[in-house]
Design an enzyme around this catalytic site. Structure first.
Site, PDB file in Angstrom:
ATOM      1  CB  THR A 134      -0.945  -0.062   1.200  1.00  0.00           C
ATOM      2  OG1 THR A 134      -1.601  -1.222   1.079  1.00  0.00           O
ATOM      3  CG2 THR A 134      -1.884   1.046   1.291  1.00  0.00           C
ATOM      4  CD  GLU A 148       7.982  -4.769  -0.924  1.00  0.00           C
ATOM      5  OE1 GLU A 148       8.366  -5.702  -0.428  1.00  0.00           O
ATOM      6  OE2 GLU A 148       6.865  -4.269  -0.785  1.00  0.00           O
ATOM      7  NE  ARG A 198       3.188   2.355   3.999  1.00  0.00           N
ATOM      8  CZ  ARG A 198       2.812   0.980   4.177  1.00  0.00           C
ATOM      9  NH1 ARG A 198       2.393   0.396   3.166  1.00  0.00           N
ATOM     10  NH2 ARG A 198       2.814   0.248   5.173  1.00  0.00           N
ATOM     11  CG  ASN A 215      -3.387  -5.776   5.690  1.00  0.00           C
ATOM     12  OD1 ASN A 215      -4.409  -5.314   6.101  1.00  0.00           O
ATOM     13  ND2 ASN A 215      -2.505  -4.819   5.608  1.00  0.00           N
TER      14      ASN A 215
END
Lengths: 333, 1217
Positions: free
Chosen positions: B35, B68, B118, B1017
């Site tokens: 996210t 990642e 973020r 999630n």
């Protein structure tokens, strides 16, 4: 010897037709039917109600939990197309038509007038030779009368007939108060054939789990009697063709069906139990019987034992009832 | 639709805008969910699945990696091998890419990484936006290019790609997480021709020419020594010098083609500005709005937007800054603790300093040496408004402006914060500003996204949509902020003055002041079961007063009734949307209705005509039910908005968490929060959410007290107690009790109690109940009933129930479901989804071991519902003991837990050593008992606790240093249970390396994998646990490979306890596995089938699906217990029977499988066949393994048979078993 019969305006090579069943959902199975000698096939039913429920379920499943939580605004990918509705069915019609030369009859099982018309047009466009309309809606509303239900049935047939060019057969349930009268009404409404009678999943009880479970048993030859009875009564009183479905297992059953006045005898359970090849045996038996009994054609026997033609027409009424009962002997212990 | 300049426009969010460009300009796209960047990868995967081509006519290959770090590695490889490649990430994900980023940049390999910037987790995780991630990679050698709006994000994605190819330097293009990534706006799209015109195929060819190929072999990635490394590193410098010019030229080419011009640094404001703010990111828009107003008042203010942050082009920066500048405030959206200042500030100080001191390439003339101050703003998406921008400009006006300030918070600890004028507003009076309060499940956000599209497409208006979501996954509140108007919308902040407010849930009025932002004369639309004549008396007095004082127009519609009557269920999206259009006047009514219908057709057409028709019916019915309320002159209600938490709550909960619950967390000062991120447990009990429309009701006469409902309740809202019958004396009149069905407790009373205000209404309990009434089969021992009429009495009953004492744990069998229901859960009322399949396992863990458990929790669903503020579910018992919980990262949870285990062991070692040393003083007997205590049972642990208490009493007045040490750590002498908890994304993918290592360590850790078979999630992306044939995000075509058998991998170590469990398949087996895992002195792994909302079916059927998974052989239950080897037995125990249900009966009950049947029947059919083979093959392997004899041939463990729901002798007459 002439085994041909005419049904829905088609000349069929014999009177054995595969009735609507989920089994015929693949081209290879349909081709096997043709190879076994079956004269026409009614495809699995396209259930309007099921399509609607599936559409709604898919919508619910794809939207459940969405747009609620910042990290997961959805949980399943949104695809461009879901091959929704009758697309798969229409594809089956197209493929079946190019794979076999016997007539392919689409079967619609609908609940609403709007749905019928839409799907009927689509299956016609897909190339089916005829449409079998499975007119069964379970009336659980105690305020709805049989007349209302029958009027609706006729209304649907009228509208459908004016919407498509292919012939339309109407498959009825035997849960009717006055089948002969309704047959006449449907005939007037434009039905090209009446198919008697449908068989359904009936709810069964699991008494251990206290649950209602659907159950469908394969048909038995004795179920044929009900069909023979009503085809014999209706034969000659309507213009449209009559077909028997339910309980046709043997050549004898086919012969009886023809004698009652049906143009075709439809089979599924026997083919399911014994394999598609069973149709070849039935046809061979049929031919043998006709030879033995010196019948020239199927047409010759069609309706020969109907209400109009039977030597004792009253046998179809009360007398028959009494004799049947009295023929039972109480088993001795 | 075209905009005012005649350009074609589209409406989308920042992520989709960037995805569209990145997808079309690349060949290899390596992705991993995080996210707020996950949707970019989702778009790419979906388009690839659909066969969309890039501008070279090739369908890009989209590949998901295990982390990642993996994505960066794959990207590195792809671009080294000559492909055009990209990836998308944020936050911790970007940090995992750092090692490869250094390599990629060091090798001068062009690529663009798109980052939804973020917050990096520090004292807490945050999914929201700031620049801490981007700032952490500024030394990698990547170019950092910022965009501030959705339009810019799209445009800059292209400019970055053009410039990276030409400059050879890799680019990191970033835009603000959520604020830009998730904001919906109307933008001018870039066509394929636009893209083509910007990309120099010569550069692409050169890139390919540099590729590693055996046809022109080279070697790259050498190891260099002190002799040449330095020089070789410096060899890249000219590329960085050239880069700004290349970027600027790309921007100029872009401007020529599109008319949209950008620069490396863009100045806006007064040409003769004296005060200038420097920043980058979405906040620029808010500053621009403030500047417009301030300039209107004659103030000389300006803004310098930094677009190319690295390489920092000093010359361009200075050129953009007005020479009249006297004071500069540099705003950083990050915090660098301990630094002189934040990074951008330091850069600006250096740039100006170099210019003035002669260090810069060109001299810059200022009228006076500008005063430069730095400040922090907007961390974790903290609002940044024009009022805050004004506060900064005001500060610059002071003689000695504060340096290193903060703005947007109240810092009463370090006193860094600036005061803001809360009345200062830059809202455009010509725009419609609408706020909608809804529930996640009611479709409010979806409707609003739809409305934005309609308005954006049907009118020349600019549009903006931004959505604020809850931190809870069940019953979540959503607030939609929509702006429409004739002027471009720059407001990058929430609406604080709305001319339209809609509240789609009547019960919000109880606890929220939804009219706070309504401006005078605004329109208020309320979904109400009370009609226009009756509603007034049912709304709180404060709201009545606001409606009167602000002269609001007030409308009601009974959305739920209309939804129900039109077959829409609980989704009121179309209904409320129709009402909005009908009364807001944004579009002429008839036009609006036609547009809604057309949009319905577009949105739902692919799902089927039925859904379309229902929505059409809802539109008509909505209009017929919409009513205007005649607003009385005076408020008449005698009730007010309720406080967010009970006044009886602990002070911290009431004052701090309470403020957060009521949406006033922004007003909390720094002093309200403890530094370091530590919070008390047991706080969720104070947040009464009342989200269930129906709650379970116990039929005490029918109940057989089997405990299955208690076991499965995901939110611990159904509890059972057996207690002394005398305690019923003060019970409320509706409090129910029954005779306990335990022989040992026959003289007591038993109660099964539901917490009405905490229940989510999931119905899992009802589904789990095995008892049906003889006279009415649908009636069970627990049945759903509407909550509102029950709430009052049941709340009272719940309070009374909580006051009843817990039964002595030693009296209960901890391996029987029936007994375990009486163990107190220490995990309650989490924010997990209603019907969650994970939380029952966690609750069970806390029931069994919670008072001595330490939990290391991987990032994911379990860390969010386990640790997301404002209130958290882990709690403690009356003795003050309960799970200690922490979340480190996604990738390292096993190692994190191992570290905890090592610390616990070491602390215990030290305590034991001290006890030995003190044995003379504390007595041989006590010390011997402590040191050699048997703690393998509940009674043994209780006895050890007594001994430790005695030890504490003894040490109470000790003066020796070692005595005080022992006193401090003697609790560690009581056995601790270490649990490592996480989902399959962690265990199978990103954390697998660590998990594998910890399994091999021999350490006494318990690992619980809550296996939902996707990254739940982040919205259901594929993991290596995703089964073959299932559709998931990043596997839109259906997963073509089989699920990894993690159990077998762990079993291969031989000395690891492994269990695969499914509570719905066999709850006794689950319970036994937990006990065995905990008691095993070594690594234990439990893989728990966890049904999930991402599987696409009603969670009420979760247990049924679990059972079907087991019966079909898809999820064979097993235990592998190395201890059995010591007994000469086969350690591998297959605990479920051979498959007895066709696999398709299990899988096609779930949309994740069935949607593939509809979208691609042939693939679905092929994958099902392969999946059936998987099941059969695995079963053979398991069966043969289970049949292997142990060393002592012929001895085998008996599998655990499913426990009957009841023991027959306890059945009441007539109840079926």
């Amino acid at each position: 010897m002439n085994l041909t019969t005419s049904y829905l305006g088609f000349t069929l090579k014999n009177p054995v037709v595969a009735s609507s069943s989920p089994l015929w959902d693949s081209v290879s199975n349909i081709r096997a039917l043709e190879d076994s000698g079956v004269a026409a096939v009614v495809l699995p039913s396209l259930f309007e109600e099921q399509l609607l429920l599936e559409e709604e379920k898919l919508h619910r499943d794809l939207t459940r939990g969405t747009e609620s939580f910042g990290e997961a605004l959805s949980y399943l990918p949104m695809l461009r197309d879901y091959n929704r509705g009758p697309a798969g069915y229409l594809e089956l019609i197209g493929k079946a038509k190019s794979a076999v030369s016997i007539p392919v009859i689409a079967s619609l099982n609908g609940a609403s007038r709007g749905g019928w018309i839409q799907y009927a047009r689509e299956v016609e466009r897909a190339g089916c030779d005829a449409i079998e309309l499975n007119l069964y809606s379970l009336v659980t509303d105690p305020l709805r009368t049989s007349m209302e239900v029958e009027n609706d049935y006729c209304d649907v047939v009228r509208v459908l007939k004016s919407s498509v060019r292919v012939p339309v057969a109407v498959k009825l349930s035997h849960f009717l108060t006055a089948p002969a009268n309704l047959a006449g009404q449907l005939d007037v409404a434009g039905a090209n054939a009446l198919v008697l009678f449908n068989r359904f999943y009936q709810p069964d009880f699991d008494i251990e789990q206290l649950e209602v479970v659907p159950r469908l048993a394969l048909s038995q030859s004795q179920e044929l009697l009900l069909r023979l009875h009503w085809v014999a009564i209706i034969h000659g009183r309507v213009q449209c063709d009559l077909a028997i479905t339910g309980g046709v297992h043997t050549a004898e059953d086919v012969i009886k069906s023809m004698m009652s006045g049906a143009k075709v005898a439809m089979m599924t359970s026997a083919l399911l139990e014994k394999g598609v090849r069973h149709a070849t045996c039935v046809l061979a038996d049929l031919q043998r019987w006709m030879e033995e009994h010196e019948y020239e054609s199927i047409e010759e026997m069609q309706g020969s034992m109907s209400y109009r033609s039977a030597p004792d027409a009253e046998a179809f009424e009360r007398v028959n009832y009494v004799r049947t009962l009295s023929s039972f002997a109480v088993p001795r212990r | 639709m075209a905009d005012s300049r005649g350009y074609k426009t589209i409406i989308l969010d920042g992520n989709e805008a960037v995805a569209s460009v990145a997808y079309r300009l690349n060949e290899i796209i390596a992705i991993y969910p995080i996210t707020p960047s996950s949707p970019i990868g989702e778009w790419a995967d979906q388009w690839s699945h659909e066969g969309r081509k890039n501008i070279w006519g090739i369908v890009p290959r989209v590949v998901e990696l295990q982390s990642e770090a993996g994505a960066a590695g794959a990207l590195h490889g792809a671009i080294q091998a000559g492909a055009l490649g990209t990836t998308f990430t944020a936050s911790q994900g970007l940090l995992l890419m750092i090692p490869n980023m250094y390599k990629i940049a060091g090798e001068l390999t062009p690529t663009v990484i798109h980052v939804t910037s973020r917050t990096i987790a520090t004292h807490a995780l945050s999914i929201f936006g700031d620049h801490s991630d981007v700032m952490a990679v500024r030394s990698t050698g990547f170019v950092l290019l910022a965009s501030n709006t959705v339009q810019e994000a799209q445009d800059m994605a292209l400019i970055a790609q053009a410039a990276t190819l030409e400059s050879r330097i890799p680019f990191l293009h970033f835009f603000d997480g959520f604020r830009t990534s998730h904001e919906i706006a109307k933008i001018v799209p870039l066509s394929d021709e636009d893209l083509r015109s910007m990309i120099d195929d010569g550069c692409v060819r050169e890139h390919r020419d540099r590729a590693l190929t055996p046809d022109r072999p080279v070697l790259r990635g050498t190891a260099q020594n002190p002799d040449v490394f330095f020089q070789a590193r410096e060899a890249a410098t000219p590329f960085y010098f050239a880069c700004p010019t290349i970027v600027r030229q790309a921007m100029e080419r872009f401007a020529e083609r599109t008319g949209r011009s950008y620069d490396l640094f863009e100045y806006t404001g007064a040409p003769d500005a004296e005060r200038v703010v420097v920043l980058m990111g979405s906040a620029a828009s808010a500053v621009e709005e403030a500047i417009e107003i301030l300039r209107g008042k004659g103030e000389k203010v300006g803004l310098l937007k930094v677009r190319l942050y690295r390489p920092f082009a000093v010359e361009a920066f200075l050129a953009a800054l007005p020479g009249t500048t006297r004071a500069i405030a540099v705003l950083d959206r990050t915090k660098e603790p301990g630094a002189i200042g934040e990074p951008l500030y330091i850069d600006v100080v250096s740039a100006v300093g170099e210019a003035l001191d002669g260090g810069a390439v060109t001299q810059k003339q200022f009228v006076a040496r500008p005063r430069i101050v730095g400040g922090r703003y907007g961390l974790s998406s903290k609002e940044f408004t024009p009022a805050m921008a004004k506060a900064v400009f005001d500060e610059l006006n002071r003689e000695n402006p504060r340096n290193h300030f903060t703005v947007g918070i109240k810092d009463d600890v370090s006193f860094t914060s600036l005061e803001c004028d809360t009345d200062f507003s830059a809202e455009n009076s010509q725009s419609t500003r609408a706020i909608f309060y809804g529930l996640g499940s009611d479709g409010t956000v979806g409707a609003n996204k739809n409305s934005i599209k309609i308005i954006g497409e049907e009118t020349p208006f600019y549009v903006q949509g931004y959505f604020v979501y809850d931190s809870k996954k069940s019953g979540s509140v959503t607030v939609s902020h929509l702006r429409f108007g004739p002027q471009p919308i720059r407001s990058s902040y929430l609406i604080s003055k709305a001319n339209f407010v809609a509240c789609h849930q009547f019960n919000f009025l109880e606890r929220m002041n939804v009219l706070e932002a309504a401006e005078p004369g605004a329109t208020f639309l309320l979904n109400s079961s009370f009609g226009a004549d009756a509603v007034w008396q049912h709304i709180p007095r404060q709201m009545q007063e606001q409606i009167i004082a602000k002269r609001l127009r007030f409308f009601v519609v009974d959305g739920y009734a209309v939804a129900r009557d039109t077959g829409m269920g609980s989704r009121m999206n179309t209904i409320m949307q129709t009402c909005f259009f009908a009364i807001s006047g944004v579009l002429p009514r008839e036009e609006a209705i036609a547009a809604i219908k057309s949009s319905i057709k577009k949105s739902y057409g692919k799902l089927g005509e039925a859904v379309v028709q229902k929505n059409f019916a809802a539109v008509e019915a909505a209009l017929a039910n919409l009513q205007e309320v005649h607003v009385p002159d005076q408020a008449s209600s005698r009730f007010n908005i309720l406080p967010s938490v009970s006044p009886g709550a602990p002070t911290f909960v009431r004052d701090v968490l309470g403020a957060m619950i009521s949406g006033n967390g922004d007003s909390l000062p720094v002093s309200a929060l403890l530094a370091g991120g530590t919070f008390p447990t047991g706080t969720s009990r104070w947040e009464k959410r009342n989200i269930a429309l129906e709650i379970p009701v116990w039929d005490e006469a029918l109940c057989i007290q089997c405990g299955k409902c208690v076991l499965v309740c995901p939110h611990s809202v159904i509890r059972a107690k057996a207690y002394d019958s005398s305690l019923l004396g003060g019970a409320p009149s509706t409090f129910k009790s029954a005779k306990p069905r335990w022989r040992a407790f026959e003289s007591m009373k038993y109660t099964l109690q539901v917490s009405p205000e905490d229940c989510t209404g999931c119905q899992l309990c009802v589904e789990a109940c095995p008892v049906k009434s003889k006279s009415e089969a649908k009636h069970k021992a627990i049945n759903m009933a509407p909550q509102p009429p029950l709430r009052g009495n049941e709340t009272e009953n719940w309070e009374f129930f909580l006051g009843l004492p817990e039964l002595d744990r030693g009296l209960l069998s901890h391996t029987q479901v029936k007994d375990v229901q009486l163990l107190e859960p220490l995990f309650e009322f989490s924010g997990a989804c209603a019907g969650c399949g994970e939380t029952p396992y966690i609750k069970l863990l806390t029931q069994l071991f919670g008072d001595r458990a330490v939990i290391a929790n991987a990032t994911g669903c379990s860390s969010i519902y386990g640790g997301n503020l404002p209130t958290t579910p882990y709690t403690k018992n009356l003795a003050g003991r309960g799970p200690a919980w922490s979340n480190s990262l996604f990738e390292d949870n096993a190692e994190f837990g191992l570290g905890m285990r090592l610390a616990l062991d070491k602390r215990e070692d030290y305590a034991r050593a001290l006890v030995s040393r003190f044995s003379n003083e504390i007595g041989e007997e006590l010390s011997h008992e402590i040191l050699f205590a048997d703690q393998s049972s509940e009674a043994g642990i209780a006895a050890q606790r007594e001994r430790v208490s005695a030890l504490k009493r003894f040490l109470g007045d000790t003066s020796s240093a070692e005595g005080r040490d022992l006193l401090a750590i003697c609790d560690s002498l009581v056995k601790k249970s270490l649990w490592i908890v996480g989902g399959d994304g962690w265990a199978y993918d990103i954390g697998f390396g660590g998990l594998d290592h910890v399994l091999s360590s021999g350490a006494n850790v318990n690992i619980l994998v809550l296996d939902t078979e996707v990254y739940s999630n982040t919205g259901g992306q594929m993991s290596k646990s995703t089964p073959r044939g299932a559709v998931a995000k990043y596997a839109a075509a259906g997963k073509a490979t089989a699920k990894k058998d993690l159990a077998l991998e762990a079993i291969s170590y031989g000395d690891v306890y492994v269990a695969r469990v499914a509570m719905g398949g066999n709850d006794t087996h689950t319970l036994r596995a937990f006990q065995e895992a905990e008691s095993f002195d070594g690594p234990s792994l439990i893989i728990a089938y966890s049904h999930c909302i991402a599987h696409g079916y009603d969670m009420a059927n979760g247990l049924k699906q679990q059972k079907a998974a087991v019966l079909s052989g898809y999820w064979p239950l097993l235990r592998h217990d190395p201890r059995l080897k010591e007994q000469g037995k086969n350690p591998f125990q297959l605990d479920s029977r051979a498959p007895s249900v066709p696999l398709k009966d299990y899988v096609y009950a779930e949309a994740r499988y069935s949607m593939l049947v509809r979208s691609d029947p042939e693939t679905a059919s092929a994958l099902l066949r392969e999946a059936e083979e998987d099941v059969a093959r695995r079963w053979e392997i398991y069966e043969s393994r289970a049949a292997m004899p142990g060393r002592e041939r012929g001895i085998k463990e008996r599998p655990i048979e499913p426990q009957p729901a009841t023991s027959k002798e306890l059945l009441p007459a007539g109840v079926k078993q």
